[in-house]
Design an enzyme around this catalytic site. Structure first.
Site, short mmCIF file in Angstrom:
data_model
loop_
_atom_site.label_atom_id
_atom_site.label_comp_id
_atom_site.label_asym_id
_atom_site.label_seq_id
_atom_site.Cartn_x
_atom_site.Cartn_y
_atom_site.Cartn_z
N SER A 91 0.76 -1.22 0.06
CA SER A 91 0.03 -0.20 -0.03
C SER A 91 0.76 1.20 -0.10
O SER A 91 1.95 1.43 0.37
CB SER A 91 -0.85 0.14 1.22
OG SER A 91 -1.76 -0.86 1.36
N1 SAH Z 1 -1.43 -4.42 4.27
C1 SAH Z 1 -0.59 -4.39 3.17
C2 SAH Z 1 -1.49 -4.48 1.93
C3 SAH Z 1 -1.39 -5.75 1.12
S1 SAH Z 1 -2.38 -5.98 -0.20
C4 SAH Z 1 0.50 -3.77 3.22
O1 SAH Z 1 0.77 -2.88 4.10
O2 SAH Z 1 1.16 -3.57 2.27
C5 SAH Z 1 -3.58 -6.82 0.15
C6 SAH Z 1 -3.25 -8.30 0.81
O3 SAH Z 1 -4.57 -8.97 1.22
C7 SAH Z 1 -2.83 -9.38 0.04
O4 SAH Z 1 -1.42 -9.69 0.47
C8 SAH Z 1 -3.75 -10.21 -0.28
O5 SAH Z 1 -3.13 -11.64 -0.51
C9 SAH Z 1 -4.52 -10.38 0.92
N2 SAH Z 1 -5.68 -10.75 0.84
C10 SAH Z 1 -6.52 -10.99 -0.26
N3 SAH Z 1 -7.78 -11.35 0.06
C11 SAH Z 1 -7.73 -11.77 1.44
C12 SAH Z 1 -8.74 -12.52 2.20
N4 SAH Z 1 -9.87 -13.03 1.76
N5 SAH Z 1 -8.15 -12.81 3.52
C13 SAH Z 1 -7.18 -12.24 4.02
N6 SAH Z 1 -6.08 -11.49 3.15
C14 SAH Z 1 -6.39 -11.45 1.74
#
Ligand code: SAH
Length: 218
Positions: A68
């Site tokens: 993010s």
């Molecule tokens: N918080 C992270 C954002 C990562 S992007 C940061 O600081 O950069 C979003 C993340 O959500 C991905 O790693 C993806 O694999 C995860 N994700 C997607 N669907 C999900 C679900 N149903 N349950 C848990 N995690 C999920």
């Protein structure tokens, strides 16, 4: 260049990013700004993109996911009104950058990731080893994590098409959740639960997150 000088330069880049892109755009929380200046985001970014770690943008991660944008991490975190007594649930650990920001501000952090490789990468990140208040859960964010509920705050960092009921159920009375809802472009909502368990939703801004994955689609 020596490792020491390198670290100094990165620290300067990080401070400038926080001052020029985050503080100047209205983020005020002192503890939050301190955490953003402290956490070495470049250590949460794949090596190929490390040089962009402090240019305030979302970056490609592993497994087709993203890391993010720091400004979005900042405003979402600020909306949670955390303090050192808060218990937080994060959905979407990714590589764990947002997780460590939460760990700086809250008492306990539960973070859920659905992709096993990312769960392992985050758990083994060297920066993460400095925190003893983070619990990493491999599981489906649509279900939340009932075992440690209720939460004072929930932050969802992948976009579902609707607000999962399990998450509103797991919010404590007086609790706050930030969640992007929708398809390609999403509305970021602040969802609050009052002391009588009544839910309210306030739209905040447009955002772009990766979709929240259904377990059957993995
Ligand atoms: N918080 C992270 C954002 C990562 S992007 C940061 O600081 O950069 C979003 C993340 O959500 C991905 O790693 C993806 O694999 C995860 N994700 C997607 N669907 C999900 C679900 N149903 N349950 C848990 N995690 C999920």
């Amino acid at each position: 260049m020596s490792v020491e000088n390198d670290e100094k330069l990165l620290e300067k880049e990080r401070r400038m990013m926080v001052e020029d892109q985050i503080e100047s755009r209205g983020v005020k929380g002192k503890a939050l700004l301190t955490a953003l200046k402290k956490i070495p985001r470049h250590l949460f970014v794949p090596a190929d993109f490390r040089e962009y770690a402090y240019s305030d943008q979302a970056l490609p991660s592993y497994c087709g996911q993203t890391i993010s944008q720091p400004y979005i991490v900042a405003i979402m975190t600020e909306m949670l009104s955390l303090d050192k007594s808060s218990k937080v649930l994060e959905i979407g650990t990714g590589t764990g950058y947002q997780t460590t920001i939460l760990a700086e501000l809250a008492n306990e952090v539960y973070t859920m990731e659905i992709i096993p490789e990312l769960h392992d990468i985050a758990k083994n990140n060297p920066v993460v080893q400095n925190y003893n208040n983070i619990k990493f859960i491999l599981g489906d964010g649509y279900k939340g994590y009932e075992a440690a509920a209720p939460y004072d705050a929930i932050i969802v960092t992948a976009a579902p098409p609707y607000v999962p009921e399990a998450l509103t159920n797991q919010l404590a009375p007086g609790g706050r959740m930030v969640i992007p809802v929708g398809a390609y472009e999403q509305t970021l909502y602040l969802v609050t639960k009052d002391l009588d368990d009544k839910i309210s939703m306030k739209p905040l801004l447009w955002v772009q997150f990766v979709p929240m994955i259904k377990k059957k689609d993995l």
